[in-house]
Design a protein around this motif. Structure first.
Motif, short mmCIF file in Angstrom:
data_model
loop_
_atom_site.label_atom_id
_atom_site.label_comp_id
_atom_site.label_asym_id
_atom_site.label_seq_id
_atom_site.Cartn_x
_atom_site.Cartn_y
_atom_site.Cartn_z
N HIS A 149 -3.30 0.07 15.90
CA HIS A 149 -2.45 -1.23 15.35
C HIS A 149 -1.09 -1.10 16.07
N GLU A 195 -4.28 9.81 4.99
CA GLU A 195 -4.61 8.44 4.17
C GLU A 195 -3.95 7.51 4.71
N GLY A 216 0.75 -1.27 0.18
CA GLY A 216 -0.05 -0.12 -0.12
C GLY A 216 0.87 1.31 -0.06
N ALA A 218 -5.22 0.61 8.04
CA ALA A 218 -6.54 -0.11 8.62
C ALA A 218 -6.84 -1.02 7.39
N ASP A 219 -6.70 -0.93 6.25
CA ASP A 219 -6.95 -1.95 5.26
C ASP A 219 -6.23 -2.98 5.00
N VAL A 220 -5.04 -2.79 4.94
CA VAL A 220 -3.98 -3.83 4.53
C VAL A 220 -3.28 -4.39 5.73
N VAL A 246 -6.06 5.25 6.82
CA VAL A 246 -6.89 4.44 6.04
C VAL A 246 -6.28 3.07 5.64
N VAL A 247 -4.98 3.28 4.71
CA VAL A 247 -4.43 2.30 4.21
C VAL A 247 -4.06 1.25 5.14
#
Length: 217
Positions: free
Chosen positions: A81, A46, A39, A52-54, A49-50
């Motif tokens: 995280h 941003e 990512g 949290a997503d990957v 968000v990234v």
């Protein structure tokens, strides 16, 4: 502390507001068999968000960015995280920024003029729980502490660094220090890395002796 599963590539997110820099980093790191760029983000906001997503193992974080800066982004990412490792990659080597980044929870601090192989190894080191610091950044910390003769107050340790060093002096291991202070073992290592550079020592034994000499804690 958990980390990449042995045999699995280190999953990395790149955070930098310059697309050319991100592209170069992605090409460099993506060419290495044991690193996988999963990512990218152009701002600190941003990045949240990234990540949290990957769910990356390592975030390579710039400091100077619009919107949310790298220090704030590091602090927020690690709050949400805690197993993610943050490696700062920046052009700035002043002691104030280094301390701010380490206090936010970053475990490594490299400069953008570092050798490409040093960056690759830095990502690997951070994924193993180590704390790589660029030599010029370390010298900045040493210069900052060179204002006085080595007393704790003159070195200007942060309150948390003082607590960590006092417990190291008392013989506690990093895991015990983390439990005692209610922080992660990764954060203990980051504070020790910063404190070692500021007081001019290279290992725990020297740090414990320094803490004893300076009546720390």
């Amino acid at each position: 502390m958990s980390g990449p599963t042995p045999g699995r590539a280190v999953r990395v997110v790149l955070v930098d507001d310059h697309a050319v820099v991100r592209g170069g980093l992605a090409q460099l790191l993506g060419a290495v068999d044991d690193i996988d760029v999963v990512g990218q983000a152009a701002t600190g906001a941003e990045a949240l968000v990234v990540v949290a997503d990957v769910a990356p193992d390592v975030v390579v974080m710039d400091l100077q960015m619009p919107d949310v800066d790298g220090v704030t982004a590091t602090r927020r990412i690690l709050a949400e995280h805690p197993v993610t490792q943050v490696l700062v990659l920046t052009s700035y080597s002043d002691a104030e920024r280094i301390v701010a980044a380490l206090d936010a929870g970053a475990v490594g601090y490299l400069l953008k003029d570092a050798d490409p192989d040093d960056l690759i190894e830095g990502v690997r080191a951070v994924s193993r729980g180590e704390s790589p610091i660029h030599p010029r950044a370390a010298r900045s910390l040493l210069t900052a502490r060179a204002q006085g003769p080595g007393r704790a107050g003159r070195v200007e340790l942060t309150p948390r660094e003082t607590e960590v060093l006092a417990l190291v002096r008392d013989g506690l291991a990093n895991k015990q220090v983390a439990r005692r202070l209610g922080i992660t073992e990764r954060t203990v290592k980051a504070h020790l890395t910063s404190a070692f550079a500021r007081i001019g020592v290279q290992d725990r034994t020297q740090a414990a002796l320094w803490a004893e000499r300076n009546d720390l804690g």
